[in-house]
Design an enzyme around this catalytic site. Structure first.
Site, short mmCIF file in Angstrom:
data_model
loop_
_atom_site.label_atom_id
_atom_site.label_comp_id
_atom_site.label_asym_id
_atom_site.label_seq_id
_atom_site.Cartn_x
_atom_site.Cartn_y
_atom_site.Cartn_z
N GLY A 185 -41.48 41.99 -78.65
CA GLY A 185 -41.65 42.96 -77.57
C GLY A 185 -41.94 42.42 -76.18
O GLY A 185 -42.20 43.21 -75.27
N GLY A 186 -41.91 41.10 -75.99
CA GLY A 186 -42.21 40.54 -74.66
C GLY A 186 -41.28 41.09 -73.58
O GLY A 186 -41.73 41.54 -72.52
N LYS A 187 -39.98 41.08 -73.88
CA LYS A 187 -39.03 41.55 -72.85
C LYS A 187 -39.07 43.07 -72.72
O LYS A 187 -38.89 43.60 -71.63
CB LYS A 187 -37.61 41.04 -73.15
CG LYS A 187 -37.53 39.53 -73.06
CD LYS A 187 -36.14 39.00 -73.19
CE LYS A 187 -36.15 37.49 -73.35
NZ LYS A 187 -36.70 37.03 -74.67
N ASP A 204 -35.26 46.72 -83.54
CA ASP A 204 -35.22 45.40 -84.17
C ASP A 204 -34.98 45.60 -85.67
O ASP A 204 -35.57 46.50 -86.28
CB ASP A 204 -36.54 44.64 -83.94
CG ASP A 204 -36.39 43.15 -84.21
OD1 ASP A 204 -36.31 42.37 -83.24
OD2 ASP A 204 -36.30 42.77 -85.41
N ARG A 209 -41.37 42.95 -87.35
CA ARG A 209 -41.27 42.73 -85.90
C ARG A 209 -41.38 44.05 -85.12
O ARG A 209 -41.98 44.09 -84.05
CB ARG A 209 -39.96 42.03 -85.53
CG ARG A 209 -39.72 40.71 -86.27
CD ARG A 209 -40.26 39.52 -85.56
NE ARG A 209 -39.43 39.05 -84.51
CZ ARG A 209 -39.60 37.89 -83.89
NH1 ARG A 209 -40.59 37.09 -84.26
NH2 ARG A 209 -38.82 37.50 -82.91
N ASP A 237 -30.20 47.62 -88.34
CA ASP A 237 -29.33 46.47 -88.06
C ASP A 237 -28.53 46.79 -86.79
O ASP A 237 -27.74 47.74 -86.78
CB ASP A 237 -28.41 46.25 -89.26
CG ASP A 237 -27.55 45.00 -89.09
OD1 ASP A 237 -27.29 44.59 -87.94
OD2 ASP A 237 -27.15 44.45 -90.13
N GLY A 238 -28.75 46.01 -85.74
CA GLY A 238 -28.11 46.27 -84.45
C GLY A 238 -26.59 46.28 -84.54
O GLY A 238 -25.92 46.90 -83.71
N ASP A 255 -30.88 40.28 -76.87
CA ASP A 255 -31.64 39.02 -76.95
C ASP A 255 -31.62 38.59 -78.41
O ASP A 255 -32.52 38.91 -79.18
CB ASP A 255 -33.07 39.29 -76.46
CG ASP A 255 -33.90 38.02 -76.37
OD1 ASP A 255 -33.34 36.97 -76.05
OD2 ASP A 255 -35.12 38.10 -76.61
N CYS A 310 -32.80 31.67 -76.91
CA CYS A 310 -33.73 30.61 -76.51
C CYS A 310 -33.27 29.30 -77.16
O CYS A 310 -34.06 28.56 -77.73
CB CYS A 310 -35.18 30.96 -76.83
SG CYS A 310 -35.45 31.52 -78.49
C1 LIG Z 1 -35.10 36.30 -80.04
S1 LIG Z 1 -35.83 37.52 -81.00
C2 LIG Z 1 -36.08 38.80 -79.83
C3 LIG Z 1 -37.26 38.56 -78.93
C4 LIG Z 1 -37.64 39.78 -78.12
N1 LIG Z 1 -36.52 40.26 -77.33
C5 LIG Z 1 -38.82 39.51 -77.20
O1 LIG Z 1 -38.61 39.20 -76.01
O2 LIG Z 1 -39.95 39.58 -77.68
C6 LIG Z 1 -34.51 38.13 -81.95
C7 LIG Z 1 -34.85 39.34 -82.77
O3 LIG Z 1 -33.65 39.81 -83.38
C8 LIG Z 1 -33.99 40.46 -84.56
N2 LIG Z 1 -32.76 40.61 -85.37
C9 LIG Z 1 -32.19 39.74 -86.25
N3 LIG Z 1 -31.06 40.26 -86.74
C10 LIG Z 1 -30.90 41.48 -86.18
C11 LIG Z 1 -29.93 42.52 -86.29
N4 LIG Z 1 -28.89 42.39 -87.12
N5 LIG Z 1 -30.10 43.65 -85.58
C12 LIG Z 1 -31.17 43.79 -84.74
N6 LIG Z 1 -32.13 42.85 -84.61
C13 LIG Z 1 -31.99 41.71 -85.30
C14 LIG Z 1 -35.04 39.55 -85.17
O4 LIG Z 1 -35.84 40.25 -86.10
C15 LIG Z 1 -35.81 39.09 -83.92
O5 LIG Z 1 -36.96 39.85 -83.75
#
Ligand SMILES: C[S@@+](CC[C@H](N)C(=O)[O-])C[C@H]1O[C@@H](n2cnc3c(N)ncnc32)[C@H](O)[C@@H]1O
Length: 384
Positions: A185-187, A204, A209, A237-238, A255, A310
């Site tokens: 959740g930072g962003k 997410d 998370r 699932d996005g 992200d 990242c």
């Molecule tokens: C880089 S992190 C995001 C960090 C977040 N944007 C922040 O700033 O705190 C990537 C996130 O994508 C999620 N993720 C992984 N596969 C996914 C999917 N198929 N659909 C949606 N989210 C997914 C992970 O659980 C993870 O929390």
């Protein structure tokens, strides 16, 4: 039909490269069973030494030293707490500065002194977002944030470079925003600090998370601003976003999950370089392309998307963007245009070290004197 053909083509291409790697590294079973089990952090370093030495050349040794050293944080000010001014005073007295305000002031001063027009590609910055950092070369740590009299925390600690994708997203008053991979959740919090969002949907795939994201929102955002009509949190699932909702967003942040290079070098826990996760790691670019395509579909024509990771990996960065842009056109008839972020790199060059010009997007490189990142970001506009 065309969509299926090209997606299958892409999957086959990725499978080919996976097989190639596996054949080259194949070890006879006899040896495999006695082979010493290297920690995942060592495997990550071996992999990065092989790939990034090629990719970054002479820059790699200093990036490597930065990534193996303690990371620098930034304090994202929570402007929703009544004690925000006191928090800022305390941070200033410790020698910190708001890198966003400082960079803007420095650029305006330079433009006035040199009587020049604002640089081409320079970006509007939401002045409501404030993020404090210790000066270049100063590796002091922030104290943990404390709740004010209203119970809300004064700041959120994060890699200051991860604010850049949010600034580049350039949320405008009244915008609806989708944060497709939002946990922890930072962003999301940074987007809300712009105080211009009409509606934010944070999603997410991971339940744990999203639970962390909910806790973050509770700790930073007043209850009356957290209603379902303003902030919605889901855990799906996005890649299947389209089946969820037909709403077209003004701004979309993608992200994606990636090799989280810094984490992979320093932490054994949840490390994607563990041998048991090799397949998952090799499939990351495919997952990233699918998530970016879902983000493109969710953006309204004329709307803006921001893709970020990242990681330093070109396969997870520019290659993903290039593949997704071409698949969007080919399979969905959607034109997407990557934007020049040169104005950004100029504006923030005193705080972050950016990689020399890339084909698409910008990359923040870790450095011992400014140990932020890595963060890759690419801004895209959906044309039609
Ligand atoms: C880089 S992190 C995001 C960090 C977040 N944007 C922040 O700033 O705190 C990537 C996130 O994508 C999620 N993720 C992984 N596969 C996914 C999917 N198929 N659909 C949606 N989210 C997914 C992970 O659980 C993870 O929390």
């Amino acid at each position: 039909m065309a969509a299926r053909t090209s997606t299958r083509f892409l999957i086959n291409k990725l499978k080919d490269s996976i097989c190639f790697i596996q054949k080259r590294n194949r070890v006879k079973t006899k040896w495999a069973s006695t082979r010493a089990k290297l920690p995942a952090t060592n495997l990550a370093l071996q992999h990065f030494d092989m790939v990034y030495k090629n990719h970054l050349g002479d820059l790699w040794p200093s990036v490597r030293a930065g990534m193996l050293s303690e990371q620098k944080y930034g304090a994202l000010i929570n402007s929703y707490t009544s004690g925000a001014d006191d928090v800022i005073t305390a941070l200033c007295s410790q020698g910190c500065r708001d890198f966003i305000r400082d960079s803007e002031t420095a650029e305006m001063k330079q433009e006035t002194e040199e009587l020049i027009e604002p640089a081409a590609g320079s970006s509007h910055i939401s002045s409501n977002i404030q993020c404090f950092v210790f000066p270049r070369g100063d590796i002091s740590r922030f104290r943990p944030a404390r709740p004010g009299s209203d119970g809300l925390l004064g700041y959120y600690l994060l890699d200051a470079a991860s604010i850049l994708p949010v600034l580049a997203l350039d949320v405008q008053p009244g915008d609806s925003v989708l944060d497709l991979c939002a946990g922890p959740g930072g962003k999301t919090l940074a987007i809300l600090q712009s105080q211009t969002v009409r509606f934010l949907w944070a999603n997410d795939a991971s339940g744990s998370r999203t639970a962390r994201l909910q806790r973050t929102l509770q700790s930073y955002i007043p209850k009356e601003l957290r209603g379902e009509d303003r902030i919605r949190v889901t855990s799906v699932d996005g890649r299947k976003w389209r089946t969820m909702d037909d709403h077209a967003f003004d701004r979309v942040l993608v992200d994606v999950p990636c090799t989280t290079d810094r984490h992979s070098l320093l932490e054994e826990e949840n490390n994607i370089f563990k041998r048991s996760r090799t397949k998952e790691r090799q499939k990351l670019p495919l997952l990233q392309i699918e998530l970016l395509l879902a983000g493109i579909r969710a953006t309204r024509p004329g709307g803006v998307l921001l893709y970020s990771t990242c990681s330093l990996s070109p396969l997870q960065n520019e290659c993903v963007v290039e593949q997704a842009v071409s698949l969007a056109q080919q399979d969905m008839g959607i034109a997407v245009q990557p934007q020049d972020l040169g104005g950004f790199t100029r504006l923030f060059k005193n705080t972050f070290r950016f990689a020399p010009e890339r084909a698409v997007g910008e990359l923040v490189l870790p450095h011992l004197c400014a140990n932020f990142g890595p963060i890759y970001m690419c801004k895209l506009v959906r044309l039609a």
